[in-house]
Design a protein around this motif. Structure first.
Motif, PDB file in Angstrom:
ATOM      1  N   ARG A   1      23.470 -37.143   6.699  1.00 30.03           N
ATOM      2  CA  ARG A   1      23.706 -38.488   7.232  1.00 30.03           C
ATOM      3  C   ARG A   1      25.204 -38.795   7.283  1.00 30.03           C
ATOM      4  O   ARG A   1      25.706 -39.299   8.280  1.00 30.03           O
ATOM      5  CB  ARG A   1      22.982 -39.526   6.396  1.00 30.03           C
ATOM      6  CG  ARG A   1      23.193 -40.936   6.961  1.00 30.03           C
ATOM      7  CD  ARG A   1      22.233 -41.927   6.411  1.00 30.03           C
ATOM      8  NE  ARG A   1      20.936 -41.653   7.015  1.00 30.03           N
ATOM      9  CZ  ARG A   1      19.796 -42.165   6.574  1.00 30.03           C
ATOM     10  NH1 ARG A   1      19.793 -42.950   5.535  1.00 30.03           N
ATOM     11  NH2 ARG A   1      18.667 -41.892   7.173  1.00 30.03           N
ATOM     12  N   LEU A   2      25.920 -38.460   6.223  1.00 29.67           N
ATOM     13  CA  LEU A   2      27.369 -38.683   6.216  1.00 29.67           C
ATOM     14  C   LEU A   2      28.065 -37.856   7.297  1.00 29.67           C
ATOM     15  O   LEU A   2      28.974 -38.338   7.974  1.00 29.67           O
ATOM     16  CB  LEU A   2      27.957 -38.359   4.842  1.00 29.67           C
ATOM     17  CG  LEU A   2      27.620 -39.339   3.719  1.00 29.67           C
ATOM     18  CD1 LEU A   2      28.105 -38.806   2.381  1.00 29.67           C
ATOM     19  CD2 LEU A   2      28.202 -40.709   4.015  1.00 29.67           C
TER      20      LEU A   2
ATOM     21  N   PHE B   1      17.327 -34.631  -1.533  1.00 28.55           N
ATOM     22  CA  PHE B   1      18.005 -35.917  -1.404  1.00 28.55           C
ATOM     23  C   PHE B   1      19.491 -35.703  -1.112  1.00 28.55           C
ATOM     24  O   PHE B   1      20.056 -36.325  -0.207  1.00 28.55           O
ATOM     25  CB  PHE B   1      17.819 -36.749  -2.672  1.00 28.55           C
ATOM     26  CG  PHE B   1      18.550 -38.060  -2.624  1.00 28.55           C
ATOM     27  CD1 PHE B   1      18.072 -39.111  -1.856  1.00 28.55           C
ATOM     28  CD2 PHE B   1      19.728 -38.230  -3.333  1.00 28.55           C
ATOM     29  CE1 PHE B   1      18.754 -40.311  -1.792  1.00 28.55           C
ATOM     30  CE2 PHE B   1      20.420 -39.434  -3.280  1.00 28.55           C
ATOM     31  CZ  PHE B   1      19.936 -40.480  -2.509  1.00 28.55           C
ATOM     32  N   ALA B   2      20.117 -34.808  -1.856  1.00 30.65           N
ATOM     33  CA  ALA B   2      21.546 -34.532  -1.654  1.00 30.65           C
ATOM     34  C   ALA B   2      21.795 -34.003  -0.238  1.00 30.65           C
ATOM     35  O   ALA B   2      22.764 -34.391   0.420  1.00 30.65           O
ATOM     36  CB  ALA B   2      22.047 -33.536  -2.693  1.00 30.65           C
TER      37      ALA B   2
ATOM     38  N   ARG C   1      20.026 -34.625   2.460  1.00 34.97           N
ATOM     39  CA  ARG C   1      19.882 -35.748   3.399  1.00 34.97           C
ATOM     40  C   ARG C   1      21.143 -36.610   3.423  1.00 34.97           C
ATOM     41  O   ARG C   1      21.603 -37.037   4.484  1.00 34.97           O
ATOM     42  CB  ARG C   1      18.673 -36.602   3.032  1.00 34.97           C
ATOM     43  CG  ARG C   1      17.375 -36.005   3.480  1.00 34.97           C
ATOM     44  CD  ARG C   1      16.225 -37.001   3.305  1.00 34.97           C
ATOM     45  NE  ARG C   1      15.031 -36.249   3.050  1.00 34.97           N
ATOM     46  CZ  ARG C   1      14.396 -36.182   1.875  1.00 34.97           C
ATOM     47  NH1 ARG C   1      14.805 -36.888   0.850  1.00 34.97           N
ATOM     48  NH2 ARG C   1      13.328 -35.444   1.745  1.00 34.97           N
ATOM     49  N   VAL C   2      21.689 -36.864   2.248  1.00 40.36           N
ATOM     50  CA  VAL C   2      22.909 -37.676   2.164  1.00 40.36           C
ATOM     51  C   VAL C   2      24.050 -36.982   2.903  1.00 40.36           C
ATOM     52  O   VAL C   2      24.762 -37.607   3.694  1.00 40.36           O
ATOM     53  CB  VAL C   2      23.282 -37.957   0.694  1.00 40.36           C
ATOM     54  CG1 VAL C   2      24.685 -38.541   0.576  1.00 40.36           C
ATOM     55  CG2 VAL C   2      22.250 -38.879   0.048  1.00 40.36           C
ATOM     56  N   VAL C   3      24.222 -35.689   2.664  1.00 41.87           N
ATOM     57  CA  VAL C   3      25.296 -34.934   3.318  1.00 41.87           C
ATOM     58  C   VAL C   3      25.098 -34.937   4.834  1.00 41.87           C
ATOM     59  O   VAL C   3      26.045 -35.156   5.594  1.00 41.87           O
ATOM     60  CB  VAL C   3      25.379 -33.494   2.768  1.00 41.87           C
ATOM     61  CG1 VAL C   3      26.280 -32.620   3.628  1.00 41.87           C
ATOM     62  CG2 VAL C   3      25.857 -33.509   1.324  1.00 41.87           C
TER      63      VAL C   3
END
Length: 152
Positions: free
Chosen positions: A133-134, A126-127, A129-131
Motif C-alpha cells: 500500500r505504501l 500484514f507487513a 500489505r502495508v509495504v
C-alpha cells in the motif's frame, strides 16, 4: 523444465509419474501405490502444482502445507476428524489447511491435481500489505492485480 522457463507446456497425459510412497505408518488398509509429477514450483519454493495418483487403499494424510485438490478421475472417500465422510469424484475439489488430517479411502484409483502452498504467518501478510500500500501511494509499485484475482 528449468527455473528459467517462462512458459512450459505439457501435452496430454504424457508425463513421467515418479514413485511417491505413502508413509507406511499412515497406511490403514491395503497396499496403495502413489505417484506424482511436479508440474510447477514457485521461484521462492513456497508453492507447487503437481499431478498425483494412487491405487486402492486406506491411509491417513497429515497436512503440513495448504493443499487444494481437484480430482481428474477415479474417486475417493475422505473422512475428516469429526468422522464425516466426503465422497469426491471427477470435477470435485477440496481444501486441506496446514495442520489438518484426513483419512483417505481410494476405492480403485484416483488422479488429482494438487495445488500446494506453505502458509504465510499473519504478521508477515500484514507487513506485506502495508509495504504494498505504501509503495502504491508513493508511485513505486504497479497497479493491483486484474479483476480475475480480486478476493484471492
Amino acid at each position: 523444465m528449468s527455473g528459467d522457463d517462462k512458459i512450459v507446456f505439457y501435452q496430454g497425459r504424457n508425463v513421467e509419474m515418479q514413485a511417491c510412497p505413502i508413509n507406511p505408518a499412515w497406511v490403514i488398509e491395503g497396499a496403495p501405490v502413489a505417484r506424482n509429477f511436479v508440474l510447477s514450483r514457485s521461484a521462492d519454493g513456497s508453492a507447487s502444482t503437481l499431478l498425483w495418483d494412487c491405487t486402492s487403499g486406506v491411509f491417513n494424510w497429515y497436512y503440513d502445507i495448504d493443499e487444494t485438490v481437484y480430482l481428474l478421475e477415479g474417486s475417493v472417500v475422505i473422512r475428516d476428524d469429526s468422522g464425516v465422510e466426503h465422497h469426491l469424484g471427477p470435477g470435485d475439489h477440496a481444501l486441506f489447511r496446514a495442520g489438518s488430517h484426513a483419512a483417505w479411502r481410494v476405492e480403485s484409483y484416483v488422479r488429482k491435481v494438487a495445488f500446494c502452498r506453505n502458509p504465510v504467518p499473519q504478521p508477515v501478510l500484514f507487513a506485506a500489505r502495508v509495504v504494498r500500500r505504501l509503495s502504491r501511494m508513493m508511485g513505486l509499485a504497479p497497479a493491483p492485480a486484474p479483476a480475475m484475482f480480486n478476493g484471492v
